[in-house]
Design a protein around this motif. Structure first.
Motif, short mmCIF file in Angstrom:
data_model
loop_
_atom_site.label_atom_id
_atom_site.label_comp_id
_atom_site.label_asym_id
_atom_site.label_seq_id
_atom_site.Cartn_x
_atom_site.Cartn_y
_atom_site.Cartn_z
N LEU A 59 0.84 -1.18 0.00
CA LEU A 59 0.00 0.00 0.00
C LEU A 59 0.89 1.24 0.00
O LEU A 59 1.76 1.38 0.85
CB LEU A 59 -0.89 -0.02 1.25
N THR A 60 0.66 2.10 -0.97
CA THR A 60 1.42 3.35 -1.06
C THR A 60 0.43 4.50 -0.94
O THR A 60 -0.57 4.53 -1.67
CB THR A 60 2.16 3.45 -2.41
N VAL A 61 0.68 5.41 -0.04
CA VAL A 61 -0.18 6.58 0.14
C VAL A 61 0.66 7.80 -0.20
O VAL A 61 1.73 8.00 0.36
CB VAL A 61 -0.69 6.69 1.60
N MET A 62 0.17 8.57 -1.15
CA MET A 62 0.90 9.76 -1.59
C MET A 62 -0.02 10.97 -1.54
O MET A 62 -1.21 10.86 -1.81
CB MET A 62 1.38 9.57 -3.03
N LYS A 63 0.56 12.13 -1.23
CA LYS A 63 -0.19 13.38 -1.31
C LYS A 63 0.13 14.02 -2.65
O LYS A 63 1.28 14.16 -3.03
CB LYS A 63 0.20 14.33 -0.18
N SER A 64 -0.90 14.39 -3.36
CA SER A 64 -0.73 15.02 -4.66
C SER A 64 -0.43 16.51 -4.49
O SER A 64 -0.91 17.14 -3.55
CB SER A 64 -2.02 14.86 -5.47
N PRO A 65 0.32 17.08 -5.43
CA PRO A 65 0.49 18.54 -5.40
C PRO A 65 -0.77 19.24 -5.92
O PRO A 65 -0.87 20.46 -5.86
CB PRO A 65 1.67 18.77 -6.35
N GLU A 66 -1.73 18.47 -6.41
CA GLU A 66 -2.96 19.02 -6.96
C GLU A 66 -4.12 18.80 -6.00
O GLU A 66 -4.25 17.73 -5.42
CB GLU A 66 -3.29 18.33 -8.30
N TYR A 120 -2.89 13.55 -12.09
CA TYR A 120 -1.63 13.27 -11.41
C TYR A 120 -1.55 11.79 -11.03
O TYR A 120 -0.50 11.16 -11.15
CB TYR A 120 -1.50 14.16 -10.17
N THR A 121 -2.67 11.23 -10.60
CA THR A 121 -2.71 9.81 -10.26
C THR A 121 -2.41 8.95 -11.47
O THR A 121 -1.65 7.98 -11.38
CB THR A 121 -4.08 9.44 -9.65
N ARG A 160 1.61 5.22 -14.07
CA ARG A 160 2.65 4.89 -15.06
C ARG A 160 4.04 4.89 -14.43
O ARG A 160 4.81 3.95 -14.62
CB ARG A 160 2.62 5.90 -16.21
N ASN A 161 4.35 5.92 -13.66
CA ASN A 161 5.70 6.06 -13.08
C ASN A 161 6.02 4.97 -12.06
O ASN A 161 7.17 4.56 -11.94
CB ASN A 161 5.84 7.42 -12.39
N LYS A 162 5.04 4.52 -11.31
CA LYS A 162 5.26 3.55 -10.24
C LYS A 162 5.07 2.10 -10.70
O LYS A 162 5.24 1.17 -9.91
CB LYS A 162 4.31 3.82 -9.06
N GLY A 163 4.69 1.92 -11.96
CA GLY A 163 4.51 0.55 -12.47
C GLY A 163 3.28 -0.14 -11.90
O GLY A 163 3.25 -1.37 -11.79
N ILE A 164 2.28 0.63 -11.55
CA ILE A 164 1.04 0.05 -11.04
C ILE A 164 0.29 -0.54 -12.22
O ILE A 164 0.09 0.12 -13.24
CB ILE A 164 0.20 1.13 -10.31
N CYS A 168 -8.27 7.90 -5.59
CA CYS A 168 -8.06 9.30 -5.26
C CYS A 168 -8.96 9.62 -4.08
O CYS A 168 -10.15 9.28 -4.09
CB CYS A 168 -8.43 10.20 -6.44
N VAL A 169 -8.40 10.27 -3.07
CA VAL A 169 -9.13 10.60 -1.85
C VAL A 169 -9.16 12.12 -1.74
O VAL A 169 -8.12 12.77 -1.68
CB VAL A 169 -8.42 9.98 -0.62
#
Length: 176
Positions: free
Chosen positions: A23-30, A39-40, A45-49, A59-60
């Motif tokens: 599980l990866t939780v990231m805060k978006s700059p948007e 952005y998600t 693409r960048n994280k290979g999901i 998206c939360v």
């Protein structure tokens, strides 16, 4: 992917619970929902999901400053990319208030939510970590929030969150 620190801090605890999945939780700059979804998509693409192989992305965000039209466009955009939406109305603090059995219909704004929350958490801060205070009250929150899962996503509910859709998705993933 979250729009704010409150959501990120709370959801980061899911990683620590031996969930049986990564599980990866990231805060978006948007903060705008449609930009958050864009952005998600880039992070997928960048994280290979690999959504086609069963990975999930969510998206939360809050609906407090989102028009019905923008929310419908965001919902369509998310569906197009296979991204789940977890929304809170008017704000994520409704999730915290549900843990205390608070009547969410009394809220008219994020300021109302924060003011009400300060009755239960006197020094409440959007960047504070309240997981340990809330975890024992999850059953109460679940009873209150389950009734508004889909309705709140489509702004057909007065207030609430469909956060338990995320918990259900994690549980489903663990049992595959």
């Amino acid at each position: 992917m979250t729009e704010g620190y409150t959501e990120k801090t709370f959801l980061n605890h899911l990683r620590e619970r031996n969930m049986g999945c990564s599980l990866t939780v990231m805060k978006s700059p948007e903060a705008n929902p449609r930009k958050l979804i864009g952005y998600t998509v880039s992070q997928i693409r960048n994280k290979g999901i690999e959504l086609r192989r069963g990975d999930r992305a969510f998206c939360v965000f809050d609906t407090d400053y989102t028009s019905q039209e923008d929310l419908e466009k965001a919902s369509a955009q998310a569906a197009k990319h296979g991204i789940g939406l977890i929304v809170s109305k008017p704000c994520f603090e409704t999730v915290f208030l549900a843990h205390f059995g608070y009547d969410l219909s009394l809220l008219r704004s994020p300021a109302d939510a924060q003011s009400a929350l300060e009755k239960f958490i006197p020094d409440y801060s959007k960047t504070g970590d309240y997981w340990n205070l809330l975890i024992g009250k999850r059953g109460v929150a679940e009873r209150i929030l389950r009734g508004c899962d889909t309705a709140v996503r489509l702004r057909k509910a007065d207030n609430g969150s469909n956060l338990f859709e995320l918990f259900d998705a994690i549980e489903e993933y663990r049992h595959r």
